[in-house]
Enzyme design. Sequence first.
Site, PDB file in Angstrom:
ATOM      1  N   HIS A 274      -8.361  -2.987 -13.178  1.00  0.00           N
ATOM      2  CA  HIS A 274      -8.210  -1.864 -14.119  1.00  0.00           C
ATOM      3  C   HIS A 274      -9.215  -1.896 -15.278  1.00  0.00           C
ATOM      4  O   HIS A 274      -9.293  -0.928 -16.026  1.00  0.00           O
ATOM      5  CB  HIS A 274      -6.797  -1.847 -14.717  1.00  0.00           C
ATOM      6  CG  HIS A 274      -5.713  -1.573 -13.729  1.00  0.00           C
ATOM      7  ND1 HIS A 274      -5.724  -0.471 -12.889  1.00  0.00           N
ATOM      8  CD2 HIS A 274      -4.563  -2.245 -13.434  1.00  0.00           C
ATOM      9  CE1 HIS A 274      -4.623  -0.486 -12.136  1.00  0.00           C
ATOM     10  NE2 HIS A 274      -3.912  -1.552 -12.439  1.00  0.00           N
TER      11      HIS A 274
ATOM     12  N   ASP B 213       2.151  -5.793  -5.263  1.00  0.00           N
ATOM     13  CA  ASP B 213       3.230  -5.125  -5.991  1.00  0.00           C
ATOM     14  C   ASP B 213       3.748  -3.874  -5.280  1.00  0.00           C
ATOM     15  O   ASP B 213       4.524  -3.112  -5.845  1.00  0.00           O
ATOM     16  CB  ASP B 213       2.799  -4.803  -7.436  1.00  0.00           C
ATOM     17  CG  ASP B 213       1.323  -4.441  -7.568  1.00  0.00           C
ATOM     18  OD1 ASP B 213       0.674  -4.221  -6.522  1.00  0.00           O
ATOM     19  OD2 ASP B 213       0.823  -4.376  -8.702  1.00  0.00           O
TER      20      ASP B 213
ATOM     21  N   HIS C 120      -1.075  -0.191  -7.631  1.00  0.00           N
ATOM     22  CA  HIS C 120      -1.682   0.658  -8.664  1.00  0.00           C
ATOM     23  C   HIS C 120      -3.116   1.017  -8.240  1.00  0.00           C
ATOM     24  O   HIS C 120      -3.830   0.172  -7.692  1.00  0.00           O
ATOM     25  CB  HIS C 120      -1.706  -0.076 -10.006  1.00  0.00           C
ATOM     26  CG  HIS C 120      -0.339  -0.480 -10.494  1.00  0.00           C
ATOM     27  ND1 HIS C 120       0.178  -1.734 -10.250  1.00  0.00           N
ATOM     28  CD2 HIS C 120       0.603   0.212 -11.169  1.00  0.00           C
ATOM     29  CE1 HIS C 120       1.408  -1.795 -10.783  1.00  0.00           C
ATOM     30  NE2 HIS C 120       1.683  -0.630 -11.340  1.00  0.00           N
TER      31      HIS C 120
ATOM     32  N   ASP D 297      -3.567  -3.056  -3.983  1.00  0.00           N
ATOM     33  CA  ASP D 297      -2.590  -3.125  -5.069  1.00  0.00           C
ATOM     34  C   ASP D 297      -1.810  -1.808  -5.127  1.00  0.00           C
ATOM     35  O   ASP D 297      -2.351  -0.752  -4.801  1.00  0.00           O
ATOM     36  CB  ASP D 297      -3.364  -3.337  -6.375  1.00  0.00           C
ATOM     37  CG  ASP D 297      -2.518  -3.771  -7.548  1.00  0.00           C
ATOM     38  OD1 ASP D 297      -2.592  -4.960  -7.918  1.00  0.00           O
ATOM     39  OD2 ASP D 297      -1.796  -2.920  -8.109  1.00  0.00           O
TER      40      ASP D 297
END
Length: 397
Positions: free
Chosen positions: A140, A265, A178, A176
């Site tokens: 990120h 996740d 995200h 991931d």
Amino acid sequence: MDSRTLWIQTEQSGRYLFSDEHPFHPVRLALTENLLKHCGALDPAAGERPASFEETEAIIEHIHRADYVKAVRSLSVESPKLAAIADAGRFGLEADGDTPYFPGMHEAAVAVAAGSIAAAEAVMSGKADRALHLAGGLHHAFPDRASGFCVYNDAAAAISVLRERYQARVLYIDTDVHHGDGVQWFFYTDPNVFTLSIHETGKFLFPGSGFTHERGDSSGYGACLNLAMEPYTEDDSWLTCFSEAIERAALAFKPDIIVSQHGCDAHAFDPLAHIHCSMSIYREMPRLLQALAERHTGGKWVALGGGGYDHWRVVPRAWSLLWLEMVRHPLLASIDAAPDGGPLPAGWPDIKTTMSPDGPLPTTWLDDVASWEPMPRRAEITEKNKKMLELALQHIG
Ligand SMILES: [Zn+2]
């Protein structure tokens, strides 16, 4: 076991710690290493050392904006000056935010990048075919600010080394839950870096981006692919979309090397997202990536860690399965033969830590999904994901 795979040491990265209460915690690494040691599949002391601090710092200064690196440095001392604290929010590092500054932050974030650079260098130079750096995957981080627990973007640093030293065409695959936004925006206009991210749709989850219409820009148009999955997606739909997209991307792009990010996740137990997958996807995705690398990059594959916030029940198993696949460990035969993956070795969670699990720990490699409630909207979710996949692949040759 295959000796052409390198484990990158993670001991320096243990200092990348916001606080014991913060969800991004190095206990995940310790538990994974302990599980693998109990399987006789790892000697972390024998792993490859990260790149030098000075070399890595120069690469970080090259890819991140100078005022941002200066701010990170100023906030990394024991007692930062008031002016630096007042400016922290501008760089995504405010004390009460997701990515709060901490003493030694600059050094720890450089250490993380050093591991990912060593992994890229080892594989691209031919020293190894595959390398794993589980402390990496801070996807990120932006050129000019921290975001989502990520200070410096080690994946972007490793990819920049592959580009500049080797002129390699890099296929980056982010698993991931995200969206891999930082890496995407770093290379959004670069036709030689293809970023592919599968994640829960940004309609409902941080960072709110990663939609199918994000396809790269200018000469990089077409070298970006986003799979925005519906909340409560389960294993089959996730894997269908993932396997088709990575194959199509690799066929069209013709990469020299694959760099993958392995946030875990998307598991149903994860507290920060709403995807409902089981441990099976963390067995299958590494297998698919290994086969993809065999077919398209002569086996060249660099794997990094990432998110994953069920430290005890999910991350150690997911990341161990990744390493077992990378080294083609004989244990996989028995894991694949049993519906529940067979038993985990006794004593795997015994590490020295002040942290403790919330509840009972898993005893088998895979989850007993037969005992899980099926999602009531399964057919509708699967159909929506299928349509999304078609849209996402429209611009891929
Ligand atoms: Zn994540």
